[in-house]
Design an enzyme around this catalytic site. Structure first.
Site, mmCIF file in Angstrom:
data_model
loop_
_atom_site.group_PDB
_atom_site.id
_atom_site.type_symbol
_atom_site.label_atom_id
_atom_site.label_comp_id
_atom_site.label_asym_id
_atom_site.label_seq_id
_atom_site.Cartn_x
_atom_site.Cartn_y
_atom_site.Cartn_z
ATOM 1 N N SER A 134 0.805 -1.216 0.000
ATOM 2 C CA SER A 134 0.000 0.000 0.000
ATOM 3 C C SER A 134 0.838 1.266 0.000
ATOM 4 C CB SER A 134 -0.944 0.018 1.204
ATOM 5 O OG SER A 134 -1.779 -1.112 1.209
ATOM 6 N N HIS A 192 0.884 4.736 4.288
ATOM 7 C CA HIS A 192 0.298 5.337 3.091
ATOM 8 C C HIS A 192 0.794 6.766 2.907
ATOM 9 C CE1 HIS A 192 -3.400 2.480 3.720
ATOM 10 N NE2 HIS A 192 -2.276 1.828 3.466
#
Length: 220
Positions: A134, A192
């Site tokens: 991610s 992220h």
């Protein structure tokens, strides 16, 4: 932007295959994969003794290998779909070598940020590994928005079109909010954000807008 052909995107294709193989290895080998190759916080040796052993420790290779492990089919699918959706355009736009550099910098950079956050959580008694691509994928989202800011994306919920630059701004703001409020526990929000931050830094560097200048500018 033209049709997507993975034959013209060798890095994206390689990453799709590598992540698929990592998931298969996890299914075959089990938790030992995460114990050895997931990203574990610093200082777990003392915690392992405190909690009766069994807590793996940090190793430097984990900053790379954690990005090729996923905990479930949905986790893998979402990351790989986004890599395919946005990464193919970036690889064709930049070329394969710069795209590979960008992907790995975002992946490792996200791991460094997550390592710091997870280590602080471990000091409070919350020890957990981080896995998944991610961080790199969020870097790719940021890169796509910077290269194609006015490209329209169609959201699923709600089903409305939105320009890439606004999508990434809203998504980044949500990740920041979720990270500081603890919403959606179990999601590495700061990884992220770390991927996006390192993606922004490398693009800014390539554009020659940092004190350290590249040998040649790769970006407009």
């Amino acid at each position: 932007m033209g049709p997507i052909n993975l034959d013209d995107n060798p890095v994206v294709l390689t990453m799709l295959v590598a992540n698929g193989l990592g998931f298969v290895a996890y299914l075959l080998i089990g938790p030992a994969m995460i114990a050895g190759f997931g990203l574990w916080p610093l200082g777990t040796a003392a915690l392992s003794a405190q909690y009766g052993g069994g807590i793996p420790g940090f190793s430097v290779w984990q900053l790379l290998t954690y990005g090729f492990l996923h905990g479930g089919m949905l986790h893998l699918f979402v990351n790989m779909f986004a890599l395919w959706m946005f990464g193919t355009s970036l690889e064709r736009f930049w070329g394969s070598r710069p795209f590979l550099t960008f992907y790995l910098v975002c992946l490792v950079g996200a791991g460094v940020i997550q390592l710091f956050v997870a280590t602080m959580a471990a000091d409070s008694g919350s020890v957990y590994p981080t896995i998944g691509a991610s961080g790199a994928v969020f870097g790719i989202l940021l890169g796509f928005a910077m290269m194609f800011p006015d490209q329209r994306l169609m959201l699923l919920f709600p089903p409305i079109p939105i320009k890439a630059k606004y999508f990434v701004i809203f998504y980044g703001a949500f990740e920041l909010y979720a990270g500081f409020t603890g919403s959606m526990s179990g999601v590495a929000h700061f990884a992220h954000l770390g991927g996006m931050a390192f993606g922004f830094l490398i693009i800014t560097y390539w554009r020659g807008r940092l004190p350290i200048k590249p040998q040649r500018r790769l970006m407009r």
